[in-house]
Design a protein around this motif. Structure first.
Motif, PDB file in Angstrom:
ATOM      1  N   VAL A 122       0.681  -1.203  -0.042  1.00 59.98           N
ATOM      2  CA  VAL A 122      -0.132   0.056  -0.239  1.00 59.98           C
ATOM      3  C   VAL A 122       0.784   1.229  -0.100  1.00 59.98           C
ATOM      4  CG1 VAL A 122      -1.846   1.352   1.397  1.00 59.98           C
ATOM      5  CG2 VAL A 122      -1.795  -1.363   1.308  1.00 59.98           C
ATOM      6  N   ASP A 123       0.763   2.041  -1.096  1.00 55.23           N
ATOM      7  CA  ASP A 123       1.430   3.331  -1.037  1.00 55.23           C
ATOM      8  C   ASP A 123       0.384   4.286  -0.540  1.00 55.23           C
ATOM      9  OD1 ASP A 123       2.539   5.516  -1.979  1.00 55.23           O
ATOM     10  OD2 ASP A 123       2.023   5.752  -3.895  1.00 55.23           O
ATOM     11  N   ARG A 124       1.045   4.904   0.586  1.00 58.09           N
ATOM     12  CA  ARG A 124       0.132   5.918   1.345  1.00 58.09           C
ATOM     13  C   ARG A 124       0.569   7.529   0.973  1.00 58.09           C
ATOM     14  NH1 ARG A 124       0.877   1.496   4.576  1.00 58.09           N
ATOM     15  NH2 ARG A 124      -1.033   0.775   5.459  1.00 58.09           N
ATOM     16  N   SER A 125       1.178   7.539  -0.030  1.00 56.75           N
ATOM     17  CA  SER A 125       1.468   8.906  -0.555  1.00 56.75           C
ATOM     18  C   SER A 125       0.432   9.744  -1.169  1.00 56.75           C
ATOM     19  CB  SER A 125       2.396   9.027  -1.438  1.00 56.75           C
ATOM     20  OG  SER A 125       2.392   8.137  -2.712  1.00 56.75           O
ATOM     21  N   GLN A 162       8.897   8.504  -4.341  1.00 55.98           N
ATOM     22  CA  GLN A 162       9.698   7.234  -5.017  1.00 55.98           C
ATOM     23  C   GLN A 162       9.836   6.211  -3.811  1.00 55.98           C
ATOM     24  OE1 GLN A 162       9.501   6.066  -7.931  1.00 55.98           O
ATOM     25  NE2 GLN A 162      10.421   4.061  -7.425  1.00 55.98           N
ATOM     26  N   GLU A 163      10.406   6.955  -2.912  1.00 59.87           N
ATOM     27  CA  GLU A 163      10.527   6.126  -1.478  1.00 59.87           C
ATOM     28  C   GLU A 163       9.485   5.373  -1.057  1.00 59.87           C
ATOM     29  OE1 GLU A 163      12.411   6.505   2.950  1.00 59.87           O
ATOM     30  OE2 GLU A 163      12.379   8.304   1.444  1.00 59.87           O
ATOM     31  N   SER A 164       8.159   6.019  -1.116  1.00 56.06           N
ATOM     32  CA  SER A 164       7.100   5.323  -0.756  1.00 56.06           C
ATOM     33  C   SER A 164       6.635   4.461  -1.563  1.00 56.06           C
ATOM     34  CB  SER A 164       6.023   6.360  -0.644  1.00 56.06           C
ATOM     35  OG  SER A 164       4.669   5.735  -0.180  1.00 56.06           O
ATOM     36  N   ILE A 165       6.570   4.513  -2.941  1.00 55.10           N
ATOM     37  CA  ILE A 165       6.322   3.552  -3.861  1.00 55.10           C
ATOM     38  C   ILE A 165       7.344   2.137  -3.720  1.00 55.10           C
ATOM     39  CG2 ILE A 165       6.120   3.041  -6.187  1.00 55.10           C
ATOM     40  CD1 ILE A 165       5.241   5.686  -6.704  1.00 55.10           C
ATOM     41  N   THR A 166       8.502   2.448  -3.270  1.00 50.55           N
ATOM     42  CA  THR A 166       9.577   1.558  -3.361  1.00 50.55           C
ATOM     43  C   THR A 166       9.320   0.602  -2.097  1.00 50.55           C
ATOM     44  OG1 THR A 166      11.124   2.700  -4.280  1.00 50.55           O
ATOM     45  CG2 THR A 166      11.908   0.881  -3.190  1.00 50.55           C
ATOM     46  N   VAL A 191       1.156  -2.943  -6.110  1.00 47.20           N
ATOM     47  CA  VAL A 191       1.298  -1.889  -5.495  1.00 47.20           C
ATOM     48  C   VAL A 191      -0.114  -1.091  -5.666  1.00 47.20           C
ATOM     49  CG1 VAL A 191       2.248   0.509  -4.806  1.00 47.20           C
ATOM     50  CG2 VAL A 191       3.643  -1.698  -5.187  1.00 47.20           C
ATOM     51  N   ALA A 192      -0.753  -0.522  -4.864  1.00 43.55           N
ATOM     52  CA  ALA A 192      -1.828   0.317  -5.056  1.00 43.55           C
ATOM     53  C   ALA A 192      -1.836   1.342  -3.903  1.00 43.55           C
ATOM     54  CB  ALA A 192      -3.268  -0.592  -4.775  1.00 43.55           C
ATOM     55  N   GLN A 193      -2.449   2.815  -4.465  1.00 43.25           N
ATOM     56  CA  GLN A 193      -2.444   3.722  -3.416  1.00 43.25           C
ATOM     57  C   GLN A 193      -3.919   3.487  -2.589  1.00 43.25           C
ATOM     58  OE1 GLN A 193      -2.438   7.583  -5.741  1.00 43.25           O
ATOM     59  NE2 GLN A 193      -0.496   7.618  -4.924  1.00 43.25           N
ATOM     60  N   LEU A 194      -3.649   3.838  -1.400  1.00 47.72           N
ATOM     61  CA  LEU A 194      -4.883   3.750  -0.477  1.00 47.72           C
ATOM     62  C   LEU A 194      -6.146   4.226  -1.053  1.00 47.72           C
ATOM     63  CD1 LEU A 194      -5.494   2.817   2.429  1.00 47.72           C
ATOM     64  CD2 LEU A 194      -5.043   5.042   3.452  1.00 47.72           C
ATOM     65  N   ALA A 195      -6.237   5.548  -1.571  1.00 45.35           N
ATOM     66  CA  ALA A 195      -7.371   5.929  -2.100  1.00 45.35           C
ATOM     67  C   ALA A 195      -7.951   5.001  -3.387  1.00 45.35           C
ATOM     68  CB  ALA A 195      -7.452   7.493  -2.470  1.00 45.35           C
ATOM     69  N   ASP A 196      -7.054   4.280  -4.136  1.00 46.30           N
ATOM     70  CA  ASP A 196      -7.444   3.386  -5.287  1.00 46.30           C
ATOM     71  C   ASP A 196      -7.542   2.204  -4.884  1.00 46.30           C
ATOM     72  OD1 ASP A 196      -8.244   3.510  -8.029  1.00 46.30           O
ATOM     73  OD2 ASP A 196      -6.207   2.847  -8.638  1.00 46.30           O
TER      74      ASP A 196
END
Length: 279
Positions: free
Chosen positions: A41-44, A59-63, A93-98
């Motif tokens: 989960v990418d929380r950015s 990018q650090e959050s995605i990594t 990987v998915a963003q929290l909102a998505d």
């Protein structure tokens, strides 16, 4: 009718054990296929970082999320490699909102989704939207596994929480393969209405429906002697030593459940045995 396509979403490797153990047993019993989605989960999110945050931070959050997904997938493959079932695992990987979109896109093509309990100490905030995406967006029934629950190979004693709602009826239909295989299904009616067509025979019509499917039914009419309906239901589950609870989920709005609480949320928080839910 049986469950031929099972699905699970895992975002934390520490929660994989009970979920995969139960999913494996159901897959074997139904000669099915188990698919596991391992998500980082990418929380950015917008507003998560201060204005002007550079691309290196994002990018650090995605990594980090990619690393988490790979660790979860590694655990899943280690646990399933020794099984004798048909299974597949994928990571992403998915963003929290998505998050919901990714879960629903896969869950809609399954018969049952097996998930960890979404509430509790140390739980990620992503577990609740994962559950809701499977239930509301994919319209798929879910089986929620408590952390310390034992695998239910073949539930013999099932509690069906019945309140005449559309959600309870949908859960009943979705759970029919399990209900038909049980030794007894306790249709639990708490404080039945004093007015209406079913006031003299609470639980009668649903019991008749189940009996026509070959389900062995008993009707338990209970009084609400505790503050919450879920408390009465959980006490009854313990009293009769049930293996599984089947119930409709979110009869009230999700907002009301989140702010004021409700039977769905309390059951997910407190039940020590697996809970089968549908909306």
């Amino acid at each position: 009718m049986s469950y031929k396509s099972l699905f699970s979403v895992l975002t934390d490797e520490t929660l994989a054990g009970p979920v995969l153990a139960q999913a494996t047993e159901l897959t074997r019993a139904n000669d099915a296929h188990l698919e596991v989605l391992c998500l980082g989960v990418d929380r950015s999110q917008t507003g998560y970082y201060y204005a002007g945050a550079n691309a290196m931070i994002l990018q650090e959050s995605i990594t980090r999320a990619q690393t988490e997904a790979e660790e979860v997938e590694k655990t899943v493959r280690k646990l399933l490699n020794t099984s004798d079932i048909r299974w597949s695992a994928d990571s992403g990987v998915a963003q929290l909102a998505d998050l919901g979109r990714h879960v629903a896109a896969r869950a809609r093509f399954s018969d049952l989704v097996v998930l960890p309990r979404p509430y509790g100490e140390g739980r990620g905030v992503e577990l609740e939207p994962v559950l809701e995406a499977a239930m509301f967006d994919a319209h798929t029934p879910i089986l929620v596994m408590p952390d310390d629950s034992t695998v239910v190979k073949d539930p013999k004693k099932i509690v069906l929480a019945w309140n005449e709602s559309a959600e309870a009826m949908n859960a009943t239909r979705a759970a029919l393969p399990m209900l038909k295989a049980a030794n007894v299904v306790h249709v639990v009616v708490i404080d039945p209405p004093t007015h209406g067509p079913n006031r003299s025979d609470p639980g009668g019509l649903i019991s008749q429906y189940l009996a026509r499917h070959g389900v062995k039914v008993e009707i338990d009419v209970l009084s609400k002697t505790m503050p919450r309906v879920s408390d009465v239901l959980l006490r009854h589950v313990q009293d009769i030593d049930a293996d599984l609870v089947v119930m409709g989920a979110y009869g009230h709005s999700r907002f009301r459940e989140a702010i004021l609480g409700g039977a769905t949320r309390y059951m997910l928080e407190q039940s020590q045995i697996p809970v089968f839910m549908a909306h």
